[in-house]
Scaffold this active site. Structure first.
Site, PDB file in Angstrom:
ATOM      1  N   HIS A   1      35.733  41.863 116.303  1.00  0.00           N
ATOM      2  CA  HIS A   1      36.604  40.851 115.695  1.00  0.00           C
ATOM      3  C   HIS A   1      36.896  39.676 116.620  1.00  0.00           C
ATOM      4  CE1 HIS A   1      37.400  44.978 114.271  1.00  0.00           C
ATOM      5  NE2 HIS A   1      37.215  44.415 113.100  1.00  0.00           N
TER       6      HIS A   1
ATOM      7  N   CYS B   1      27.194  45.611 108.105  1.00  0.00           N
ATOM      8  CA  CYS B   1      26.627  44.267 108.236  1.00  0.00           C
ATOM      9  C   CYS B   1      25.971  44.170 109.619  1.00  0.00           C
ATOM     10  CB  CYS B   1      27.746  43.236 108.129  1.00  0.00           C
ATOM     11  SG  CYS B   1      28.990  43.477 109.425  1.00  0.00           S
TER      12      CYS B   1
ATOM     13  N   CYS C   1      31.202  39.591 116.936  1.00  0.00           N
ATOM     14  CA  CYS C   1      30.110  39.187 116.029  1.00  0.00           C
ATOM     15  C   CYS C   1      29.794  37.710 116.246  1.00  0.00           C
ATOM     16  CB  CYS C   1      30.522  39.416 114.582  1.00  0.00           C
ATOM     17  SG  CYS C   1      29.252  38.808 113.439  1.00  0.00           S
TER      18      CYS C   1
ATOM     19  N   ASN D   1      37.885  43.435 104.903  1.00  0.00           N
ATOM     20  CA  ASN D   1      36.830  43.213 103.908  1.00  0.00           C
ATOM     21  C   ASN D   1      36.756  44.369 102.916  1.00  0.00           C
ATOM     22  OD1 ASN D   1      34.084  44.843 104.398  1.00  0.00           O
ATOM     23  ND2 ASN D   1      35.118  44.572 106.357  1.00  0.00           N
TER      24      ASN D   1
ATOM     25  N   SER E   1      32.166  47.777 107.611  1.00  0.00           N
ATOM     26  CA  SER E   1      32.307  48.618 108.802  1.00  0.00           C
ATOM     27  C   SER E   1      32.078  50.101 108.497  1.00  0.00           C
ATOM     28  CB  SER E   1      33.719  48.427 109.387  1.00  0.00           C
ATOM     29  OG  SER E   1      34.691  48.516 108.374  1.00  0.00           O
TER      30      SER E   1
ATOM     31  N   CYS F   1      31.726  35.179 105.874  1.00  0.00           N
ATOM     32  CA  CYS F   1      30.321  35.384 106.254  1.00  0.00           C
ATOM     33  C   CYS F   1      29.480  35.894 105.091  1.00  0.00           C
ATOM     34  CB  CYS F   1      30.248  36.347 107.434  1.00  0.00           C
ATOM     35  SG  CYS F   1      30.488  38.046 106.921  1.00  0.00           S
TER      36      CYS F   1
ATOM     37  N   GLU G   1      41.149  39.218 114.296  1.00  0.00           N
ATOM     38  CA  GLU G   1      40.218  38.092 114.284  1.00  0.00           C
ATOM     39  C   GLU G   1      40.968  36.755 114.307  1.00  0.00           C
ATOM     40  OE1 GLU G   1      37.052  38.044 111.294  1.00  0.00           O
ATOM     41  OE2 GLU G   1      37.077  35.860 111.398  1.00  0.00           O
TER      42      GLU G   1
ATOM     43  N   HIS H   1      46.052  39.927 111.966  1.00  0.00           N
ATOM     44  CA  HIS H   1      44.689  40.459 112.065  1.00  0.00           C
ATOM     45  C   HIS H   1      44.076  39.998 113.389  1.00  0.00           C
ATOM     46  CE1 HIS H   1      40.445  41.165 111.247  1.00  0.00           C
ATOM     47  NE2 HIS H   1      40.820  41.973 110.264  1.00  0.00           N
TER      48      HIS H   1
ATOM     49  N   SER I   1      40.829  47.713 107.200  1.00  0.00           N
ATOM     50  CA  SER I   1      39.608  46.914 107.119  1.00  0.00           C
ATOM     51  C   SER I   1      39.790  45.841 106.053  1.00  0.00           C
ATOM     52  CB  SER I   1      38.426  47.816 106.765  1.00  0.00           C
ATOM     53  OG  SER I   1      37.317  47.042 106.387  1.00  0.00           O
TER      54      SER I   1
HETATM   55  O1  0O3 Z   1      37.859  42.067 109.553  1.00  0.00           O
HETATM   56  P1  0O3 Z   1      37.850  43.433 108.941  1.00  0.00           P
HETATM   57  O2  0O3 Z   1      39.229  44.015 108.977  1.00  0.00           O
HETATM   58  O3  0O3 Z   1      37.242  43.446 107.603  1.00  0.00           O
HETATM   59  O4  0O3 Z   1      36.967  44.288 109.944  1.00  0.00           O
HETATM   60  P2  0O3 Z   1      35.982  45.495 109.798  1.00  0.00           P
HETATM   61  O5  0O3 Z   1      36.354  46.420 108.719  1.00  0.00           O
HETATM   62  O6  0O3 Z   1      35.874  46.060 111.172  1.00  0.00           O
HETATM   63  O7  0O3 Z   1      34.588  44.860 109.385  1.00  0.00           O
HETATM   64  C1  0O3 Z   1      33.843  44.092 110.263  1.00  0.00           C
HETATM   65  C2  0O3 Z   1      34.271  42.674 110.227  1.00  0.00           C
HETATM   66  C3  0O3 Z   1      34.444  42.044 111.548  1.00  0.00           C
HETATM   67  C4  0O3 Z   1      34.215  42.652 112.678  1.00  0.00           C
HETATM   68  C5  0O3 Z   1      34.891  40.656 111.634  1.00  0.00           C
HETATM   69  O8  0O3 Z   1      34.284  39.862 110.706  1.00  0.00           O
HETATM   70 FE1  SF4 Z   2      30.015  39.524 111.434  1.00  0.00          FE
HETATM   71 FE2  SF4 Z   2      32.277  40.283 110.367  1.00  0.00          FE
HETATM   72 FE3  SF4 Z   2      30.460  39.176 108.836  1.00  0.00          FE
HETATM   73 FE4  SF4 Z   2      30.058  41.577 109.777  1.00  0.00          FE
HETATM   74  S1  SF4 Z   2      31.661  41.011 108.358  1.00  0.00           S
HETATM   75  S2  SF4 Z   2      28.569  39.892 109.803  1.00  0.00           S
HETATM   76  S3  SF4 Z   2      31.055  41.489 111.771  1.00  0.00           S
HETATM   77  S4  SF4 Z   2      31.520  38.180 110.537  1.00  0.00           S
END
Ligand code: 0O3
Ligand code: SF4
Length: 334
Positions: free
Chosen positions: A97, A35, A119, A247, A290, A217, A149, A147, A245
């Site tokens: 995060h 992303c 982000c 997502n 990611s 998002c 975040e 987590h 991860s």
């Molecule tokens: O938040 P998640 O565990 O899915 O994190 P990833 O795999 O690093 O993916 C990017 C998402 C992020 C940085 C926060 O939205």
């Molecule tokens: Fe931003 Fe996380 Fe969405 Fe990617 S997945 S655009 S890092 S908020």
């Protein structure tokens, strides 16, 4: 939650089954993988390395992907859990995060040169938390306990935020008598499960207000829509992504919930168990936000070696969003 995306499945059965009577094919979800926030975060670390030279430090994993972290570590990035592991005066990058104000303060106290790869869509949720706390709301933050975040977001307003870790957690939530109440969320949750959590929260707290805009998002939503679009056609869905991860793990759950007969998460093609392919005609492939595309390519190549050379895209959205790098690195963007 978000506006509907046009479906362009492109799913058609070939009239020419192979010798075994099985018309093997791969459905490839689009969008998948990186992303805009991950792209920016990884490039932030790369440009920081170029500008400042190794070693540089990153608090936590820059993104939750084994391959990304291992590759950057080989190039001189040192990943730490906390600021107190970083030598005074060093360069420290904050992960995509996000971090709480307390972490910013701790880094400042150690005189660290910080570069923030949070982000912008996570920062947006931080701003919402701050604003609703200022207006004295009880903030119900839907997200996964532990987590990074949610730790960062909750840390913006610890006296106002309560974590709600899924629909079953709602029964234990209480709010102040007569309080204004709003829900916010982690950016990488299952859309459907979150709606169920909100539904239960609203039954309990009818005054519950919605966030000003979606916190889950665009990238999280788009990847779930794409995997849903193909899941019912799939005997097997392979999601490329790491176990930590959020997502990526959600994509496995969404695939199963939408009718895939089986779904597995793998970091690398070598983790695909070929026994999963027994009797399988259609394999779906997607990847978390990611995940570098090279890892998906590895799975596609492996499947081709096992007779799945017919690859059909399943496109449900086109993504064009790009975020600018942190200010001090902007001139360096290629
Ligand atoms: O938040 P998640 O565990 O899915 O994190 P990833 O795999 O690093 O993916 C990017 C998402 C992020 C940085 C926060 O939205
Ligand atoms: Fe931003 Fe996380 Fe969405 Fe990617 S997945 S655009 S890092 S908020």
């Amino acid at each position: 939650m978000s506006s509907a995306v046009p479906l362009n499945l492109g799913i058609a059965r070939s009239a020419d089954p192979d010798a075994a009577g099985v018309d093997k094919r791969v459905l490839l979800a689009e969008p998948r993988g990186y992303c805009a926030g991950v792209d920016r975060a990884v490039e932030t670390v790369e440009k920081s390395l170029e500008k400042h030279g190794a070693p540089i430090y990153v608090r936590k994993e820059i993104v939750h992907n084994r391959h990304v972290v291992d590759t950057l570590a080989e190039r001189g990035v040192i990943f730490v859990d906390e600021t107190d592991e970083v030598p005074e005066g060093s360069v420290l990058v904050f992960s995509a995060h996000g971090v709480s104000p307390a972490v910013h303060a701790a880094a400042e106290e150690r005189n660290l040169h910080t570069i923030d790869a949070t982000c912008p869509l996570v920062t947006k949720v931080h701003q919402e938390a701050k604003r609703f706390a200022r207006d004295d709301y009880d903030i119900l933050l839907i997200g996964h306990e532990g987590h990074e975040e949610v730790e960062g977001t909750a840390g913006e307003a610890p006296d106002h935020v309560q974590l709600v870790d899924g629909p079953d957690a709602v029964e234990n939530i209480t709010v102040r008598e007569g309080a204004k109440v709003v829900w916010l969320s982690q950016t990488t949750l299952s859309v459907d499960e979150t709606m169920e959590t909100v539904h239960r929260l609203r039954q309990k707290f009818p005054q519950l207000e919605d966030p000003p805009s979606d916190d889950i998002c665009y990238a999280t939503q788009n990847r779930q829509v794409a995997v849903k679009a193909m899941a019912s056609e799939c005997d097997l869905v392979i999601v490329v992504g790491s176990r930590n991860s959020s997502n990526s793990v959600r994509l496995v759950e969404v695939a199963l919930g939408a009718g895939a007969r089986a779904a597995h998460l793998v970091d690398y093609a070598r983790e695909v168990d070929v026994a999963w392919l027994d009797g399988v005609r259609t394999v779906g492939i997607t990847s978390g936000a990611s995940v570098p595309e090279i890892l998906v390519r590895g799975v596609i190549d492996l499947l081709a070696e096992h007779g799945f050379a017919n690859v059909q895209p399943v496109t449900t959205a086109n993504e064009t969003l790009v975020f600018s790098l942190p200010r001090e690195l902007r001139a360096a963007r290629t």
